[in-house]
Scaffold this active site. Structure first.
Site, mmCIF file in Angstrom:
data_model
loop_
_atom_site.group_PDB
_atom_site.id
_atom_site.type_symbol
_atom_site.label_atom_id
_atom_site.label_comp_id
_atom_site.label_asym_id
_atom_site.label_seq_id
_atom_site.Cartn_x
_atom_site.Cartn_y
_atom_site.Cartn_z
ATOM 1 N N GLY A 1 0.772 -1.236 0.000
ATOM 2 C CA GLY A 1 0.000 0.000 0.000
ATOM 3 C C GLY A 1 0.805 1.289 0.000
ATOM 4 O O GLY A 1 0.336 2.315 0.490
ATOM 5 N N MET B 1 -4.164 -6.868 -6.784
ATOM 6 C CA MET B 1 -3.593 -7.930 -7.603
ATOM 7 C C MET B 1 -4.616 -8.990 -7.999
ATOM 8 O O MET B 1 -4.327 -10.175 -8.007
ATOM 9 C CB MET B 1 -2.427 -8.595 -6.852
ATOM 10 C CG MET B 1 -1.325 -7.630 -6.465
ATOM 11 S SD MET B 1 -0.601 -6.791 -7.898
ATOM 12 C CE MET B 1 0.303 -8.149 -8.602
ATOM 13 N N ASN C 1 -6.174 2.779 -12.403
ATOM 14 C CA ASN C 1 -5.139 1.843 -11.965
ATOM 15 C C ASN C 1 -3.778 2.472 -12.196
ATOM 16 O O ASN C 1 -3.630 3.334 -13.061
ATOM 17 C CB ASN C 1 -5.247 0.548 -12.800
ATOM 18 C CG ASN C 1 -4.227 -0.491 -12.395
ATOM 19 O OD1 ASN C 1 -3.988 -0.714 -11.198
ATOM 20 N ND2 ASN C 1 -3.602 -1.132 -13.365
ATOM 21 N N HIS D 1 0.103 1.223 -13.155
ATOM 22 C CA HIS D 1 0.833 0.055 -13.647
ATOM 23 C C HIS D 1 2.309 0.420 -13.789
ATOM 24 O O HIS D 1 2.633 1.493 -14.316
ATOM 25 C CB HIS D 1 0.259 -0.381 -14.999
ATOM 26 C CG HIS D 1 0.930 -1.610 -15.532
ATOM 27 N ND1 HIS D 1 0.664 -2.875 -15.043
ATOM 28 C CD2 HIS D 1 1.890 -1.769 -16.470
ATOM 29 C CE1 HIS D 1 1.423 -3.754 -15.674
ATOM 30 N NE2 HIS D 1 2.176 -3.106 -16.546
ATOM 31 N N LEU E 1 -6.982 -6.259 -19.736
ATOM 32 C CA LEU E 1 -6.016 -6.082 -18.644
ATOM 33 C C LEU E 1 -4.907 -5.080 -19.004
ATOM 34 O O LEU E 1 -4.308 -5.175 -20.077
ATOM 35 C CB LEU E 1 -5.388 -7.433 -18.292
ATOM 36 C CG LEU E 1 -4.439 -7.437 -17.094
ATOM 37 C CD1 LEU E 1 -5.211 -7.192 -15.810
ATOM 38 C CD2 LEU E 1 -3.683 -8.768 -17.020
HETATM 39 C C1 GRF Z 1 2.979 -0.865 -7.710
HETATM 40 O O1 GRF Z 1 4.199 -1.065 -8.369
HETATM 41 C C2 GRF Z 1 1.874 -0.653 -8.692
HETATM 42 O O2 GRF Z 1 2.286 -0.020 -9.869
HETATM 43 C C3 GRF Z 1 1.446 -2.058 -9.018
HETATM 44 O O3 GRF Z 1 1.550 -2.745 -7.800
HETATM 45 C C4 GRF Z 1 2.511 -2.114 -6.978
HETATM 46 C C5 GRF Z 1 1.816 -1.785 -5.684
HETATM 47 O O4 GRF Z 1 2.676 -1.253 -4.722
HETATM 48 N N1 GRF Z 1 0.115 -2.061 -9.604
HETATM 49 P P1 GRF Z 1 2.067 -0.621 -3.394
HETATM 50 O O5 GRF Z 1 1.197 -1.688 -2.743
HETATM 51 O O6 GRF Z 1 1.293 0.593 -3.768
HETATM 52 O O7 GRF Z 1 3.260 -0.314 -2.540
#
Ligand code: GRF
Length: 208
Positions: free
Chosen positions: A12, A86, A103, A105, A140
């Site tokens: 997070g 995820m 989102n 990515h 996706l």
């Molecule tokens: C990040 O790299 C984001 O781009 C990807 O998952 C990771 C999440 O990291 N979708 P966090 O939980 O926000 O530290």
């Protein structure tokens, strides 16, 4: 105030960056499909409802997403923010939150969709890598791009060093994207996002 529900699965850090950005939004809930997600602590620490919905307790993806929708509706959301969430979302979920589901990515989409983007970038030998905030569509890691940030790929990078350089940019651009949304500055047209800044329409690319 724009009401935001955050969905996450892990540490997070992007959620934390959003919380610390002093955005003109109200975080009405953080929901994780993993009960042990560290990211939920950021919500608890601020008195934001932290909801754990263990996907393992549901018979199907559809059943899980139905419950997820119920929780989001109970909390109230103008915008749903995926912050390291995820789990693949069902089409009904994505369609329900069309144009208000974003989102982040860790690649310069449309390059390197899916997992392990940093290893893929190193394998391909790209010299520039980065991150993308985009609206979510049923395909996706695809959808109208709000903002991107680029970073250099260095000769001695490992997936971990590259990930850290990209993550610092994620923490910069995700709050910017949410701010623009809250300010009503994002217009989607023909599958592309136009950012209305100070009355001037412009395409936006951010580099460090
Ligand atoms: C990040 O790299 C984001 O781009 C990807 O998952 C990771 C999440 O990291 N979708 P966090 O939980 O926000 O530290």
């Amino acid at each position: 105030m724009t009401r935001v529900v955050v969905l996450l699965s892990g540490r997070g850090s992007n959620f934390k960056a959003l919380l610390e950005a002093d955005l003109p939004v109200t975080f009405t809930a953080a929901i994780s499909n993993r009960p042990d997600a560290a990211g939920l602590e950021h919500a608890r620490a601020r008195g934001i409802p932290a909801i754990a919905l263990d996907h393992k307790n549901f018979p199907s993806r559809a059943a899980f997403d139905e419950t997820l929708i119920n929780e989001i509706e109970k909390a109230g959301a103008d915008l749903v923010v995926l912050a390291g969430y995820m789990r693949i979302l069902t089409k009904p979920f994505v369609e329900r939150y069309a144009d208000r589901l974003i989102n982040i990515h860790p690649s310069l989409l449309p390059m390197f969709p899916g997992l392990d983007t940093h290893a893929a970038a190193l394998r391909e030998g790209v010299k520039i890598h980065g991150c993308t905030v985009h609206f979510v569509t049923p395909q996706l890691d695809h959808g109208p791009i709000v903002i991107q940030a680029a970073v250099p790929v260095l000769a001695d990078d490992t997936p971990a060093t590259l990930a850290a350089r990209v993550l610092a940019q994620e923490h910069r651009i995700y709050p910017q994207a949410v701010r623009w949304f809250a300010e009503g500055k994002l217009v989607i047209s023909d599958g592309r996002v136009n950012v209305r800044e100070d009355g001037v329409s412009q395409w936006v690319l951010s580099t460090p």
